[in-house]
Design a protein around this motif. Structure first.
Motif, mmCIF file in Angstrom:
data_model
loop_
_atom_site.group_PDB
_atom_site.id
_atom_site.type_symbol
_atom_site.label_atom_id
_atom_site.label_comp_id
_atom_site.label_asym_id
_atom_site.label_seq_id
_atom_site.Cartn_x
_atom_site.Cartn_y
_atom_site.Cartn_z
ATOM 1 N N ILE B 123 0.714 4.121 -14.775
ATOM 2 C CA ILE B 123 1.760 3.278 -14.158
ATOM 3 C C ILE B 123 2.763 2.860 -15.244
ATOM 4 O O ILE B 123 2.477 2.002 -16.078
ATOM 5 C CB ILE B 123 1.148 2.023 -13.495
ATOM 6 C CG1 ILE B 123 0.048 2.436 -12.515
ATOM 7 C CG2 ILE B 123 2.221 1.191 -12.809
ATOM 8 C CD1 ILE B 123 -0.700 1.267 -11.884
ATOM 9 N N THR B 146 3.397 5.922 -9.316
ATOM 10 C CA THR B 146 3.649 4.487 -9.158
ATOM 11 C C THR B 146 4.403 3.938 -10.360
ATOM 12 O O THR B 146 4.185 4.394 -11.480
ATOM 13 C CB THR B 146 2.291 3.743 -9.111
ATOM 14 O OG1 THR B 146 1.435 4.456 -8.240
ATOM 15 C CG2 THR B 146 2.441 2.326 -8.631
ATOM 16 N N GLU B 148 5.761 0.099 -12.204
ATOM 17 C CA GLU B 148 5.676 -1.370 -12.133
ATOM 18 C C GLU B 148 7.075 -1.982 -12.153
ATOM 19 O O GLU B 148 7.914 -1.631 -12.994
ATOM 20 C CB GLU B 148 4.864 -1.897 -13.323
ATOM 21 C CG GLU B 148 4.569 -3.386 -13.193
ATOM 22 C CD GLU B 148 3.778 -3.941 -14.385
ATOM 23 O OE1 GLU B 148 3.405 -3.162 -15.281
ATOM 24 O OE2 GLU B 148 3.549 -5.160 -14.387
ATOM 25 N N VAL B 168 5.074 -1.342 -7.613
ATOM 26 C CA VAL B 168 3.976 -2.329 -7.585
ATOM 27 C C VAL B 168 4.401 -3.517 -8.439
ATOM 28 O O VAL B 168 5.178 -3.368 -9.379
ATOM 29 C CB VAL B 168 2.650 -1.757 -8.146
ATOM 30 C CG1 VAL B 168 1.959 -0.843 -7.154
ATOM 31 C CG2 VAL B 168 2.864 -1.048 -9.468
ATOM 32 N N THR B 187 -0.039 -7.122 -5.819
ATOM 33 C CA THR B 187 0.367 -6.174 -4.771
ATOM 34 C C THR B 187 -0.796 -5.990 -3.793
ATOM 35 O O THR B 187 -1.967 -6.001 -4.206
ATOM 36 C CB THR B 187 0.725 -4.810 -5.407
ATOM 37 O OG1 THR B 187 1.772 -5.030 -6.359
ATOM 38 C CG2 THR B 187 1.207 -3.816 -4.368
ATOM 39 N N ILE B 189 -2.709 -3.516 -1.056
ATOM 40 C CA ILE B 189 -2.783 -2.100 -0.682
ATOM 41 C C ILE B 189 -3.658 -1.948 0.563
ATOM 42 O O ILE B 189 -4.613 -2.714 0.767
ATOM 43 C CB ILE B 189 -3.327 -1.200 -1.826
ATOM 44 C CG1 ILE B 189 -4.640 -1.770 -2.397
ATOM 45 C CG2 ILE B 189 -2.311 -1.028 -2.922
ATOM 46 C CD1 ILE B 189 -5.328 -0.810 -3.321
ATOM 47 N N LEU B 199 -7.879 3.763 -4.592
ATOM 48 C CA LEU B 199 -6.735 3.087 -5.218
ATOM 49 C C LEU B 199 -5.648 4.106 -5.574
ATOM 50 O O LEU B 199 -4.467 3.915 -5.259
ATOM 51 C CB LEU B 199 -7.266 2.443 -6.506
ATOM 52 C CG LEU B 199 -6.530 1.247 -7.076
ATOM 53 C CD1 LEU B 199 -6.509 0.113 -6.079
ATOM 54 C CD2 LEU B 199 -7.243 0.780 -8.345
ATOM 55 N N LYS B 200 -6.093 5.212 -6.201
ATOM 56 C CA LYS B 200 -5.134 6.240 -6.612
ATOM 57 C C LYS B 200 -4.398 6.822 -5.408
ATOM 58 O O LYS B 200 -3.190 7.026 -5.452
ATOM 59 C CB LYS B 200 -5.866 7.382 -7.349
ATOM 60 C CG LYS B 200 -5.944 7.162 -8.842
ATOM 61 C CD LYS B 200 -6.477 8.376 -9.562
ATOM 62 C CE LYS B 200 -5.363 9.299 -9.995
ATOM 63 N NZ LYS B 200 -5.807 10.384 -10.844
ATOM 64 N N CYS B 202 -3.856 5.356 -2.505
ATOM 65 C CA CYS B 202 -2.938 4.353 -1.922
ATOM 66 C C CYS B 202 -1.647 4.265 -2.729
ATOM 67 O O CYS B 202 -0.552 4.156 -2.169
ATOM 68 C CB CYS B 202 -3.578 2.970 -1.947
ATOM 69 S SG CYS B 202 -4.604 2.685 -0.528
ATOM 70 N N LEU B 203 -1.818 4.329 -4.061
ATOM 71 C CA LEU B 203 -0.650 4.142 -4.917
ATOM 72 C C LEU B 203 0.232 5.396 -4.958
ATOM 73 O O LEU B 203 1.195 5.475 -5.699
ATOM 74 C CB LEU B 203 -1.077 3.732 -6.330
ATOM 75 C CG LEU B 203 -1.717 2.339 -6.397
ATOM 76 C CD1 LEU B 203 -2.160 2.017 -7.808
ATOM 77 C CD2 LEU B 203 -0.772 1.263 -5.888
ATOM 78 N N LYS B 206 3.966 5.179 -0.218
ATOM 79 C CA LYS B 206 4.771 3.960 -0.035
ATOM 80 C C LYS B 206 4.373 3.178 1.213
ATOM 81 O O LYS B 206 4.637 1.987 1.318
ATOM 82 C CB LYS B 206 6.256 4.309 0.025
ATOM 83 C CG LYS B 206 6.865 4.609 -1.335
ATOM 84 C CD LYS B 206 8.368 4.749 -1.260
ATOM 85 C CE LYS B 206 8.933 4.990 -2.654
ATOM 86 N NZ LYS B 206 10.375 5.208 -2.666
ATOM 87 N N VAL B 209 1.539 0.266 0.476
ATOM 88 C CA VAL B 209 1.728 -0.751 -0.557
ATOM 89 C C VAL B 209 2.592 -1.877 0.016
ATOM 90 O O VAL B 209 3.630 -1.616 0.619
ATOM 91 C CB VAL B 209 2.443 -0.100 -1.770
ATOM 92 C CG1 VAL B 209 2.790 -1.125 -2.812
ATOM 93 C CG2 VAL B 209 1.562 0.974 -2.370
#
Lengths: 110, 670
Positions: B123, B146, B148, B168, B187, B189, B199-200, B202-203, B206, B209
């Motif tokens: 990120i 992703t 930040e 994020v 953030t 998710i 997690l990966k 989801c990120l 778009k 999130v």
């Protein structure tokens, strides 16, 4: 010495006459008259400088043999040389003076 | 829906301000803010031992990570927890490469240390400084989905914009004992159970999130005690001393780059404030108007008329004295060189300019065709050669003159030591005349400048701002302009004699480059829509509109009781519409008691603050909801009636409202 009729026709400011050097004393509102160069003061000289760049400024050439008076020789030679140098730069002065702050004058005059 | 914060600092490194990590505070943070997953990302290092302690102490998922100086930016690299020893040893390699804050590693080095980048979550700082450069992002694009960001505004922009990474927001926070407020940058998710793989994925998307738990990206958490607000327009209502301003202050502290218009801040010294504001903002107008004059003043400052007069007088006196002392002439003073004047060097600046101009003509390719239509290259080249030859001849002559002048002056010095006779001082009539000419032109320019004149005008929100150049009318104005406690009295007495005035300004403790500001003042005037100077009230209105307009440079706008300074008609017609527009770009929060602001503006969300005295102690509660909700709720599930609350806060209660409506307005109407 009073200015002659002949001299009124052209603007001579330094002349040699009768073994002596003279400068034209410019008298505001009165007739100008010729004064011996050893009597010149800073105001007289400044008046002459202000005339030196005018187109009709004339002066007798310096010739040592025409000036019997040693003091007159020294003063006349020195002033004459300085005026000659100044006149040589007449065009440069005109150029420099007319371009002096030209941007500012044009901008604020509008 | 899970709440994550994958950017947390727990070790004070060379890149941090010094702090002592508190595990207790970190635990309190994750519990109070109900966070489901965090990542420990210290600058360029990974402390395995501390990581294990944190993981054991917290009941949530804790991921190992590192924040790496990559090129000119920062990159978060987060790993699964299954290969901690391997991750730790790789991070040690990063640590050994970066021994001070200026150092960084390259993308190649990153790939060398972490050969299988696919395994990690990468990120980069994206809408956040120090940002990872775009060429680095391009090289790593297959591993990065992703980025930040720092603000809600950027989050909302990037989430909508194609081609942008999935945004994020993380806290990037350091936890220590005396921490008073927790960060609210996390953030959400769309994930049922936290796993590194989940997690990966989801990120990467778009649509998964969010800024808030239940309301997607239209809401965000505003304070660490659970207050959520709309990313559009929010109104905070409440009785006096019920905590409205306190809440606003808390929001202000929780975010960076906020525009906060405090109560009454716009009505003190309206006119002065306005003029100050405008003169700062429009400084470039004044700078650009006086640019040429500034140059003139800088040049004329170098002219020393008094010294010129002294030198001239010395010359005349020495010449006359030298001539009169002719009888005392000795062998030394008789030497011709004794009274010889200097050669005058030819000024070659114009010739230099000419050569430069011809070179432009020869080298210009854009207008080559036109130039060559009138002047052949061959002729131009011949011209430049001739000018250059001339220049070198004259320059050679000047060098000779300079050399001779030195020689003459050395001989003159030797002769003067040996004789009692006066020597003739040297002076250049040309320089003298030019200096006088400069003074003459300078006076002419100042005279023109002093004529009152409109120099600039522009329309702003129904007002017209006009910049006028004017004469100063007293020493006090000059003093005010300088902002110093110095007297301009003596100088001002000669204000109408520019050169003398400038000479006197030089005696005052002013910067040499500032003199030009004291000849004319640039004054700003605001005209209303009828073309007449604005009134005090109109100045305040303009200031408010200007402040609100300025808000777009910020991430959020907070306004505390604008009605305390303005009338309803202006609020309704001038302010409400502008605020509505701004709330489409950034979150806006207004505290008000006024029905024009509170109700007519049609907010997206309402917050009601309440203070109750229970057992002699003040108890504060915050309720919130949509304007259309029957009831407003707090985070304990308690409710208040929305309609009654609004009438109480904005209309002094239901009875007073009905009375005004039926007994006053209807009677007046009839």
């Amino acid at each position: 010495m009073l200015i002659t009729k002949e001299e009124l026709n052209y603007m001579k400011y330094l002349k040699i006459n009768d073994n002596k050097g003279y400068y034209l004393k410019l008298n505001e509102g009165e007739n100008n008259n010729w004064i011996e160069v050893d009597k010149i003061n800073k105001d007289d000289l400044m008046n002459l400088i202000n005339k030196a760049l005018e187109p009709d400024f004339e002066m007798d050439e310096y010739k040592e043999e025409d000036l019997g008076n040693k003091a007159h020789q020294i003063i006349y030679r020195n002033i004459h040389e300085k005026f000659l140098n100044l006149i040589k730069e007449k065009d440069r002065f005109k150029d420099e003076s007319s371009s002096l702050y030209r941007d500012a004058i044009e901008k604020y005059s509008n | 829906m899970k709440k994550i914060d994958l950017h947390i600092h727990t070790v004070s490194t060379i890149s941090d301000k010094s702090f002592e990590f508190s595990l207790a505070k970190l635990k309190e943070y994750t519990e109070k803010l109900e966070i489901d997953c965090i990542a420990i990302t210290n600058h360029n290092l990974f402390d395995l031992e501390q990581f294990n302690q944190i993981s054991e102490a917290l009941d949530i998922t804790v991921l190992p990570g590192i924040e790496i100086n990559l090129g000119k930016g920062h990159l978060l690299l987060i790993s699964d927890s299954d290969e901690l020893n391997d991750f730790s040893s790789k991070c040690r390699q990063v640590q050994s490469q970066i021994t001070n804050n200026e150092e960084c590693i390259s993308v190649e080095k990153l790939k060398e240390i972490f050969p299988n980048l696919n395994k990690y979550l990468l990120i980069p700082h994206y809408g956040k400084k120090p940002t990872i450069e775009s060429d680095v992002l391009n090289i790593l694009q297959e591993f990065i989905s992703t980025g930040e960001v720092t603000s809600i505004k950027k989050f909302k922009t990037y989430i909508k914009e194609d081609g942008k990474l999935v945004p994020v927001i993380f806290s990037d926070f350091r936890f220590y004992d005396k921490l008073e407020m927790f960060p609210i940058r996390q953030t959400y998710i769309d994930l049922d159970e936290i796993s590194f793989k989940g997690l990966k994925s989801c990120l990467f998307d778009k649509k998964k999130v969010f800024l808030s738990k239940e309301e997607g990206n239209n809401f965000f958490q505003a304070t660490d005690d659970g207050l959520k607000l709309s990313t559009g327009l929010n109104v905070i209502l409440g009785e006096r001393s019920s905590g409205k301003t306190y809440t606003l202050n808390k929001i202000n502290k929780s975010f960076d780059n906020i525009k906060y218009i405090k109560q009454f801040s716009l009505v003190q010294n309206d006119e002065d404030k306005f003029k100050n504001l405008i003169s700062i903002r429009e400084d470039s107008v004044s700078e650009s108007y006086l640019k040429e004059f500034k140059y003139v003043v800088e040049d004329i400052t170098k002219v020393d008329k008094k010294q010129n007069e002294l030198d001239f007088e010395k010359y005349v006196n020495s010449l006359l004295k030298f001539a009169s002392e002719n009888e005392q002439a000795d062998a030394f003073s008789k030497a011709v060189l004794f009274s010889e004047s200097n050669f005058i060097e030819k000024d070659l600046s114009i010739l230099k300019e000419l050569i430069k101009s011809v070179r432009y003509l020869i080298e210009n390719s854009e207008y080559k065709e036109i130039i060559n239509k009138h002047l052949s290259i061959k002729n131009l080249k011949m011209l430049i050669i001739e000018l250059m030859n001339n220049y070198s001849k004259l320059e050679e002559l000047n060098l000779k003159k300079r050399w001779l002048n030195d020689l003459i002056s050395n001989i003159q010095n030797e002769l003067r030591i040996r004789t009692a006779r006066t020597s003739v001082e040297n002076i250049e009539f040309y320089d003298l005349l030019l200096d006088y000419e400069k003074i003459k032109k300078f006076s002419q320019i100042v005279k023109i400048l002093k004529n009152e004149k409109e120099i600039h005008s522009k329309e702003m929100r129904g007002f017209k701002i006009v910049a006028n150049s004017k004469k100063y009318t007293g020493a006090g104005q000059l003093k005010k302009r300088s902002g110093k406690t110095i007297s301009f009295k003596e100088a001002y007495d000669f204000y109408d004699e520019p050169y003398t005035y400038l000479t006197l300004l030089k005696n005052i403790a002013l910067g040499e480059t500032e003199y030009y500001k004291y000849f004319v003042k640039i004054e700003y005037e605001i005209l209303n829509k009828y073309g007449v100077p604005a009134s005090g009230g109109e100045y305040s209105e303009f200031n408010l509109l200007d402040e609100i307009d300025d808000a777009l440079k910020h991430e959020m706008l907070l306004i505390d009781e604008p009605e305390s300074s303005f009338d309803n008609l202006f609020l309704k017609n001038g302010v409400n519409e502008l605020i509505k527009d701004i709330s489409k770009e950034i979150p806006v929060v207004i505290v008000t008691h006024n029905n024009t602001v509170g109700a007519s503006i049609q907010p997206d969300y309402i917050v009601y603050t309440q203070k109750k005295i229970v057992d002699g102690k003040s108890e504060y509660k915050i309720f919130s909801g949509y304007p259309s909700d029957k009831q407003l709720k707090n985070n304990l599930g308690e409710t208040v009636d929305n309609y009654t609350t609004i009438l109480n806060c904005l209309e002094a209660g239901k009875d007073a409202y009905n009375e005004r409506r039926t007994k006053l307005y209807e009677i007046l109407e009839n």
